[in-house]
Design a protein around this motif. Structure first.
Motif, mmCIF file in Angstrom:
data_model
loop_
_atom_site.group_PDB
_atom_site.id
_atom_site.type_symbol
_atom_site.label_atom_id
_atom_site.label_comp_id
_atom_site.label_asym_id
_atom_site.label_seq_id
_atom_site.Cartn_x
_atom_site.Cartn_y
_atom_site.Cartn_z
ATOM 1 N N GLU A 447 -7.844 -36.375 36.588
ATOM 2 C CA GLU A 447 -6.774 -36.451 35.574
ATOM 3 C C GLU A 447 -7.026 -37.318 34.544
ATOM 4 O OE1 GLU A 447 -3.160 -37.596 37.433
ATOM 5 O OE2 GLU A 447 -2.905 -35.886 38.295
ATOM 6 N N ARG A 448 -8.093 -38.044 34.797
ATOM 7 C CA ARG A 448 -8.587 -39.215 33.602
ATOM 8 C C ARG A 448 -9.827 -39.002 33.280
ATOM 9 N NH1 ARG A 448 -4.783 -40.825 37.014
ATOM 10 N NH2 ARG A 448 -3.244 -42.365 36.482
ATOM 11 N N SER A 449 -10.368 -37.673 33.403
ATOM 12 C CA SER A 449 -11.804 -37.183 33.116
ATOM 13 C C SER A 449 -11.775 -36.428 31.815
ATOM 14 C CB SER A 449 -12.531 -36.857 34.354
ATOM 15 O OG SER A 449 -11.954 -35.398 34.446
ATOM 16 N N LEU A 450 -12.928 -36.271 31.236
ATOM 17 C CA LEU A 450 -12.815 -35.314 30.182
ATOM 18 C C LEU A 450 -12.864 -33.731 30.833
ATOM 19 C CD1 LEU A 450 -16.078 -36.734 28.353
ATOM 20 C CD2 LEU A 450 -13.387 -37.067 27.898
ATOM 21 N N CYS A 454 -8.905 -34.783 29.219
ATOM 22 C CA CYS A 454 -8.922 -35.874 28.417
ATOM 23 C C CYS A 454 -9.519 -35.514 26.966
ATOM 24 C CB CYS A 454 -9.295 -37.008 28.997
ATOM 25 S SG CYS A 454 -8.370 -37.682 30.301
ATOM 26 N N PRO A 455 -9.134 -36.091 26.014
ATOM 27 C CA PRO A 455 -9.604 -35.746 24.920
ATOM 28 C C PRO A 455 -11.203 -36.337 24.841
ATOM 29 C CG PRO A 455 -7.610 -36.456 24.171
ATOM 30 C CD PRO A 455 -7.983 -36.562 25.858
ATOM 31 N N ALA A 456 -12.161 -36.064 24.104
ATOM 32 C CA ALA A 456 -13.434 -36.579 23.962
ATOM 33 C C ALA A 456 -13.317 -37.779 23.237
ATOM 34 C CB ALA A 456 -14.286 -35.576 23.003
ATOM 35 N N GLY A 457 -14.097 -38.583 24.141
ATOM 36 C CA GLY A 457 -14.115 -40.245 23.351
ATOM 37 C C GLY A 457 -13.072 -40.873 24.226
ATOM 38 N N SER A 458 -11.982 -40.220 25.167
ATOM 39 C CA SER A 458 -10.976 -41.071 25.690
ATOM 40 C C SER A 458 -11.313 -41.627 27.053
ATOM 41 C CB SER A 458 -9.860 -40.170 25.319
ATOM 42 O OG SER A 458 -9.763 -38.956 26.204
ATOM 43 N N SER A 459 -12.361 -41.133 27.612
ATOM 44 C CA SER A 459 -12.452 -41.255 28.996
ATOM 45 C C SER A 459 -14.036 -41.446 29.455
ATOM 46 C CB SER A 459 -11.768 -40.145 29.937
ATOM 47 O OG SER A 459 -12.199 -40.373 31.110
#
Length: 573
Positions: A447-450, A454-459
């Protein structure tokens, strides 16, 4: 269920778990793993702790030094001890054959020591392969790939018995003669009972236990055959000292019973499996991705070989694969592979170590199933073992059974078998707990991965490799009704500093191996492919990946560990 009772914060280089016969070693930081690999390259004969096939334990080396001395050897000689003459012969053949490919043939010598209990006159044998000291790295390849060396329990007993031993005058051993075998005997005047009756009971229990997991009502074979398949019996289960010994023997069985043609390595498999296929027999064809294009390439290859050879024997002897694979957790299209095997006459050998027979039933598609019992089955990282199971419904079953019964020698050491039997009594309960915890953790991380949206650059986590997400349909096609997705997953990060910080911060035990009752993590590529990082990367096995084997610790403890490690990764420069 109680977790393994020790503090996971173990100093670098110390055994995991902190017991006499531990099979892992603590490498708590990324730098420790790099140093460990550097030390292995520089000091391949000097390290005293590590995974038993990777590092020859100091107790076994002490026993080896004693053997060289007793046979009049020089400081310029080294040796490796094995439990049977056949294995020693195989090691010597490997040294001579492989050395001849790079230069002059190096000739190894054999010696035989017998230890006899004065209490019951039962014998314990050591078959010694002696070679020039500079040949040790080559000899250790056999030790590592084949997994047939003696264990620390075996060496401890030999050292104990040798303390009060009397010797016959040993023969001088020369390293310059090709065919000479020197034999001497050692009789130990000490009391030791090998407990053969207990050993027989332990091995019988292990075979029955392993067979039982293939015969459950929720198996694929039971569903496909109206619930009454031909059952796996304990006589279809063969025990070995390591999982790699089971694979090595499966390969030897394929070469002897089918043909000496090349094998197929299907998917990116565990490193030593590929080495066995490459270094014995005629070599192998490596189809390292195992995806649909590889099946098409395989079929084209088989058709081409068949047309070119025009022989009655199959174009390849066997296909080796894993379900799922290590470390990418890919599941492969076993029904399609089975169809090709039936059409072209080769064997299928599947290793189910990662999923385990509790979770999946791959037997309908395999002629042989191999398992490293050292992992989830044994669970407590203090004993090695392996199994080979023949599929009684397979078209090659009778031929394989006859060939294996004729060649099989039981080298699973008695005390190791007894320990394995005790450890595996809670196997099913452990793996079901591990299934549940691992799935929860992987959902949390994904859930916390690209890959999880998750949006690019956010994980900093790019992807979570776990059978629930990777080739899920293929895994589910073999998953039992109550089966889970196993206890192993791999994390891919967006940058190396993030993977290093995540690994260094993670509070679980860290070192080689998997399937333990305690959570165990490692930078797999660094440990398994340090000399071939670019090659591994071409198959998607990145240098910075982190592999995690989940244990039975309380789930809230596990989640806290991963939250802290993820926070550290997100803060990495």
């Amino acid at each position: 269920m109680e977790c393994w009772p020790f503090d996971p914060k173990i100093a670098s280089g110390q055994p995991i778990p902190p017991v006499e016969h531990a099979i892992s070693v603590s490498l708590p930081t990324w730098k420790d793993n790099l140093n460990y690999e550097d030390d292995k390259k520089r000091l391949v004969g000097a390290l005293v702790r590590g995974y038993p096939r990777f590092i020859v334990d100091e107790r076994i080396r002490t026993l080896g030094s004693l053997c060289v001395q007793k046979f009049g050897g020089s400081p310029k000689e080294s040796c490796l001890p094995f439990p049977t003459q056949q294995i020693a012969d195989d090691c010597r053949e490997f040294i001579e054959r492989r050395s001849s490919l790079a230069g002059p043939t190096i000739y190894a010598q054999l010696a035989h020591l017998r230890l006899i209990s004065t209490e019951n006159k039962r014998a314990l044998d050591l078959h010694i392969v002696i070679f020039p000291l500079e040949t040790f790295p080559l000899a250790k390849q056999f030790w590592q790939h084949a997994g047939l060396g003696i264990t620390t329990r075996y060496s401890n007993l030999c050292l104990q018995m040798s303390e009060t031993a009397t010797y016959e005058t040993p023969s001088l051993i020369s390293t310059t003669e090709k065919t000479r075998d020197d034999v001497s005997f050692l009789e130990a005047n000490c009391h030791y009972d090998l407990e053969l009756d207990s050993d027989v009971e332990a091995k019988d229990a292990l075979r029955l236990r392993i067979a039982g997991f293939f015969n459950t009502p929720d198996s694929v074979s039971a569903q496909d055959s109206g619930g009454s398949p031909r059952s796996v019996s304990s006589e279809d289960v063969f025990l070995f000292p390591t999982g790699m010994a089971a694979i090595w023997n499966a390969h030897q069985l394929a070469l002897s019973s089918r043909s000496n043609s090349k094998t197929i390595c299907y998917g990116f498999l565990y490193t030593d499996t590929l080495k066995v296929l490459q270094k014995w027999g005629s070599g192998c064809h490596h189809l390292g991705r195992g995806l649909e294009p590889d099946i098409q390439e395989l079929e084209h290859l088989l058709e081409t070989l068949t047309a070119a050879a025009e022989l009655s024997e199959p174009p390849v002897s066997a296909l080796f694969t894993e379900f799922p694979s290590n470390p990418l957790l890919q599941s492969f299209n076993l029904p399609r592979l089975r169809s090709l095997a039936d059409k072209f006459g080769f064997l299928i050998v599947v290793d189910d170590t990662i999923a385990t027979a509790v979770n999946v039933d791959i037997l309908p598609y395999a002629d042989i199933v191999t398992t490293s019992l050292s992992k989830f089955f044994g669970g407590y990282a203090d004993v090695m073992g392996g199994s080979l199971v023949l599929n009684p419904q397979g078209r090659h079953y009778e031929a394989l059974k006859t060939a294996l019964q004729a060649s099989y020698v039981d080298t699973f050491f008695s005390p190791d078998a007894i320990c394995m039997e005790l450890n595996s009594r809670d196997f099913e309960d452990r793996i079901r707990t591990i299934n549940s915890s691992t799935e929860y953790i992987c959902d949390f991380l994904r859930e916390r991965s690209l890959a999880g949206g998750c949006p690019a650059g956010s994980s900093v986590i790019r992807d979570v490799y776990y059978p629930k997400y990777i080739t899920k349909e293929l895994y589910d096609s073999c998953r039992r009704e109550r089966g889970g997705y196993g206890g192993l997953f791999t994390l891919m990060f967006t940058k190396e500093t993030a993977s290093h910080s995540f690994y260094d911060t993670l509070s679980c035990c860290k070192g080689p191996s998997l399937g333990t009752a305690f959570t165990l993590s490692c930078p797999y590529t660094i440990l398994a492919h340090s000399a071939e990082l670019e090659w591994a990367a071409r198959w998607g096995v990145e240098e910075g990946l982190v592999r995690v084997s989940v244990g039975v610790e309380p789930l809230d403890t596990l989640i806290e560990w991963f939250k802290l490690a993820l926070a550290a990764a997100e803060s990495a420069p």
